[in-house]
Design an enzyme around this catalytic site. Sequence first.
Site, PDB file in Angstrom:
ATOM      1  N   LYS A   1       0.770  -0.824   0.113  1.00 29.64           N
ATOM      2  CA  LYS A   1      -0.662   0.279  -0.058  1.00 29.64           C
ATOM      3  C   LYS A   1       1.161   0.685   0.141  1.00 29.64           C
ATOM      4  O   LYS A   1       0.610   2.343  -1.076  1.00 29.64           O
ATOM      5  CB  LYS A   1      -0.749  -0.390   1.647  1.00 29.64           C
ATOM      6  CG  LYS A   1      -2.301   1.088   1.614  1.00 29.64           C
ATOM      7  CD  LYS A   1      -2.636   0.964   1.891  1.00 29.64           C
ATOM      8  CE  LYS A   1      -3.517   0.936   3.540  1.00 29.64           C
ATOM      9  NZ  LYS A   1      -2.890   2.319   4.072  1.00 29.64           N
TER      10      LYS A   1
ATOM     11  N   ARG B   1       2.844   5.727  -3.036  1.00 27.84           N
ATOM     12  CA  ARG B   1       4.127   6.688  -3.364  1.00 27.84           C
ATOM     13  C   ARG B   1       4.261   6.598  -5.457  1.00 27.84           C
ATOM     14  O   ARG B   1       4.572   7.690  -5.337  1.00 27.84           O
ATOM     15  CB  ARG B   1       5.309   6.534  -2.626  1.00 27.84           C
ATOM     16  CG  ARG B   1       5.225   7.087  -1.664  1.00 27.84           C
ATOM     17  CD  ARG B   1       6.010   6.210  -0.492  1.00 27.84           C
ATOM     18  NE  ARG B   1       6.559   6.540   0.881  1.00 27.84           N
ATOM     19  CZ  ARG B   1       4.968   6.518   1.681  1.00 27.84           C
ATOM     20  NH1 ARG B   1       4.347   5.511   1.433  1.00 27.84           N
ATOM     21  NH2 ARG B   1       5.500   6.835   2.905  1.00 27.84           N
TER      22      ARG B   1
ATOM     23  N   GLY C   1      -5.358   8.025   5.458  1.00 25.48           N
ATOM     24  CA  GLY C   1      -3.906   8.966   5.925  1.00 25.48           C
ATOM     25  C   GLY C   1      -3.381   9.083   5.057  1.00 25.48           C
ATOM     26  O   GLY C   1      -2.889  10.417   4.914  1.00 25.48           O
TER      27      GLY C   1
ATOM     28  N   ARG D   1      -8.274  12.107  12.278  1.00 21.78           N
ATOM     29  CA  ARG D   1      -7.609  11.566  12.925  1.00 21.78           C
ATOM     30  C   ARG D   1      -6.384  12.914  12.177  1.00 21.78           C
ATOM     31  O   ARG D   1      -6.825  13.722  11.869  1.00 21.78           O
ATOM     32  CB  ARG D   1      -6.468  10.950  11.083  1.00 21.78           C
ATOM     33  CG  ARG D   1      -7.230   9.406  11.526  1.00 21.78           C
ATOM     34  CD  ARG D   1      -6.807   8.451  10.103  1.00 21.78           C
ATOM     35  NE  ARG D   1      -5.558   8.380  11.264  1.00 21.78           N
ATOM     36  CZ  ARG D   1      -4.605   7.146   9.874  1.00 21.78           C
ATOM     37  NH1 ARG D   1      -5.141   6.496   8.602  1.00 21.78           N
ATOM     38  NH2 ARG D   1      -3.159   6.878   9.961  1.00 21.78           N
TER      39      ARG D   1
ATOM     40  N   ASP E   1       1.335  -1.561  12.241  1.00 28.15           N
ATOM     41  CA  ASP E   1       0.563  -1.691  11.595  1.00 28.15           C
ATOM     42  C   ASP E   1      -0.216  -2.808  11.724  1.00 28.15           C
ATOM     43  O   ASP E   1      -0.749  -3.389  11.619  1.00 28.15           O
ATOM     44  CB  ASP E   1       0.292  -1.316   9.602  1.00 28.15           C
ATOM     45  CG  ASP E   1      -0.193  -0.208   9.298  1.00 28.15           C
ATOM     46  OD1 ASP E   1      -0.236   0.688  10.056  1.00 28.15           O
ATOM     47  OD2 ASP E   1       0.881   0.636   8.306  1.00 28.15           O
TER      48      ASP E   1
ATOM     49  N   LYS F   1      -5.012   5.996  14.751  1.00 29.99           N
ATOM     50  CA  LYS F   1      -4.913   4.613  13.338  1.00 29.99           C
ATOM     51  C   LYS F   1      -5.869   5.075  13.317  1.00 29.99           C
ATOM     52  O   LYS F   1      -7.068   6.059  13.600  1.00 29.99           O
ATOM     53  CB  LYS F   1      -4.280   3.898  13.721  1.00 29.99           C
ATOM     54  CG  LYS F   1      -2.661   3.327  13.436  1.00 29.99           C
ATOM     55  CD  LYS F   1      -1.923   3.537  12.849  1.00 29.99           C
ATOM     56  CE  LYS F   1      -1.029   4.020  12.814  1.00 29.99           C
ATOM     57  NZ  LYS F   1       0.037   4.121  11.353  1.00 29.99           N
TER      58      LYS F   1
ATOM     59  N   ARG G   1      -6.523   1.467  18.002  1.00 29.81           N
ATOM     60  CA  ARG G   1      -6.476  -0.199  17.969  1.00 29.81           C
ATOM     61  C   ARG G   1      -6.258  -0.307  19.499  1.00 29.81           C
ATOM     62  O   ARG G   1      -6.384  -1.534  19.696  1.00 29.81           O
ATOM     63  CB  ARG G   1      -5.390  -0.383  17.409  1.00 29.81           C
ATOM     64  CG  ARG G   1      -5.912   0.402  15.577  1.00 29.81           C
ATOM     65  CD  ARG G   1      -4.904  -0.186  14.735  1.00 29.81           C
ATOM     66  NE  ARG G   1      -5.587  -0.241  13.042  1.00 29.81           N
ATOM     67  CZ  ARG G   1      -5.043   0.136  12.057  1.00 29.81           C
ATOM     68  NH1 ARG G   1      -3.521   0.510  12.260  1.00 29.81           N
ATOM     69  NH2 ARG G   1      -5.493   0.486  11.441  1.00 29.81           N
TER      70      ARG G   1
ATOM     71  N   ARG H   1      -7.465  -3.998   9.869  1.00 30.81           N
ATOM     72  CA  ARG H   1      -6.671  -4.143  10.024  1.00 30.81           C
ATOM     73  C   ARG H   1      -7.521  -4.413  11.754  1.00 30.81           C
ATOM     74  O   ARG H   1      -6.679  -6.330  12.075  1.00 30.81           O
ATOM     75  CB  ARG H   1      -5.561  -3.940  11.035  1.00 30.81           C
ATOM     76  CG  ARG H   1      -5.047  -2.794  10.176  1.00 30.81           C
ATOM     77  CD  ARG H   1      -3.183  -2.438   9.369  1.00 30.81           C
ATOM     78  NE  ARG H   1      -2.951  -2.081   7.950  1.00 30.81           N
ATOM     79  CZ  ARG H   1      -3.011  -2.170   7.237  1.00 30.81           C
ATOM     80  NH1 ARG H   1      -2.950  -3.520   6.917  1.00 30.81           N
ATOM     81  NH2 ARG H   1      -1.896  -1.660   5.999  1.00 30.81           N
TER      82      ARG H   1
END
Length: 429
Positions: free
Chosen positions: A19, A24, A93, A121, A316, A343, A347, A389
């Site tokens: 990801k 990028r 994000g 966030r 992550d 996140k 979490r 996640r």
Amino acid sequence: MIMSHLSNLTGEITVPGDKSISHRSIMLGALADGITEVTGFLQGADCLSSISCFEKMGIMIENDQKTSTVKIHGNGLRGLKRPSETLDVGNSGTTTRLMSGILAAQNFSSTIDGDSSIRKRPMGRIMTPLSQMGAEFESLENDKCAPFIIHGKKLHGINYESPVASAQVKSAILLAGLFAEGQTTVTEPALSRNHTELMFEEFGVDIRISNSGKTSTVSPASKLSAQHISVPGDISSAAYFICAGLITPNSEITIKNVGINPTRDGILTVCKMMGANISLTNIKNDVGEPVADITVSSSTLHGCVIEGDIIPKLIDEIPIIAVMAAFAEGQTIIKDAQELKVKESNRIDVMSTNLSAMGVDVTPTDDGMIINGGKPLHGATIDSKLDHRIAMSFAIAGGLADGDTDILGAECVNISYPTFYEDLLRLNS
């Protein structure tokens, strides 16, 4: 979604593209001269948000979703056009923070907004350094979160000591540095993932990295040259199958062509610390990114302490590591992970609440959690908080628990791994 029971997991699997690298590739491809071709691009909702945003700024992007091949027709370093509408980042994000570094230097203003998670966030962590470079931000709710307007300005380089080890913060500053007058330097308290720096080198950017890797210095760019990028499998996605193979009896899984960048491979270190049967084969380098096949088999795991500089290398993966710790003998302590609070969900709280609901002895702390593992889990209703996640982690936990586990908001896996559930069930022989 009701999670089915996992009996044993066997076979080979290829997980979707990384990801971080996919995001990028869109951004640097858009700023480059020529056509950048990307193979193995992640067709998840987050990366599609990056495509959508740059299309709104006049970049032609061809996306063949069947082959996961993307062609970005770059307009050059100064070729972005003022968007006629809000740039909707969805849940991403990465799109929000990295794109802000680019937009800070444009000769136009733009508005960024996203879903309810993005609106919570913290964006002050990029607004502060980018403002020091000359950018101007307007937080529409006065809370340093989305939605916000970036008024592009002429930027100057800075020497920034980041209070957090965050690849998103570092990358936002370095991307702004491409347009700034003078050099831009970022120093972090610990080494975060370095995909931006590696990709800068491929596109011809003048970037220097300290021996520790914690300090990066970029010089202003005159042009970027289009590239061919082969995206490896995402180790964050592979982590669910790594852990599932270790804690499911009579299992052996090989995950093919996974990126093992040393700034991302903390999950492999932790697995070995816990006594995992894990091996890497076919190790190679592809466009500056190390890649390998990872084979895991059922293991008797024991608890360990996870702390310090390894945390940015596995931030992550902590949700699935916490699940693995629940099946390991003894105590696992996770600390120095305050970043988990900001996140897609908090979490620490969400993992602790849901693990407790399944009968796990877990204590949340201010910077992590303490898990006393080795007890059987039972089914429960799991609130994913629409955090991909969390949903994937509890799909693994639910598959090994007694009784049914109902995952609320299970479809949120589309953010990073749209075929996750079918891939998991395909390995269940």
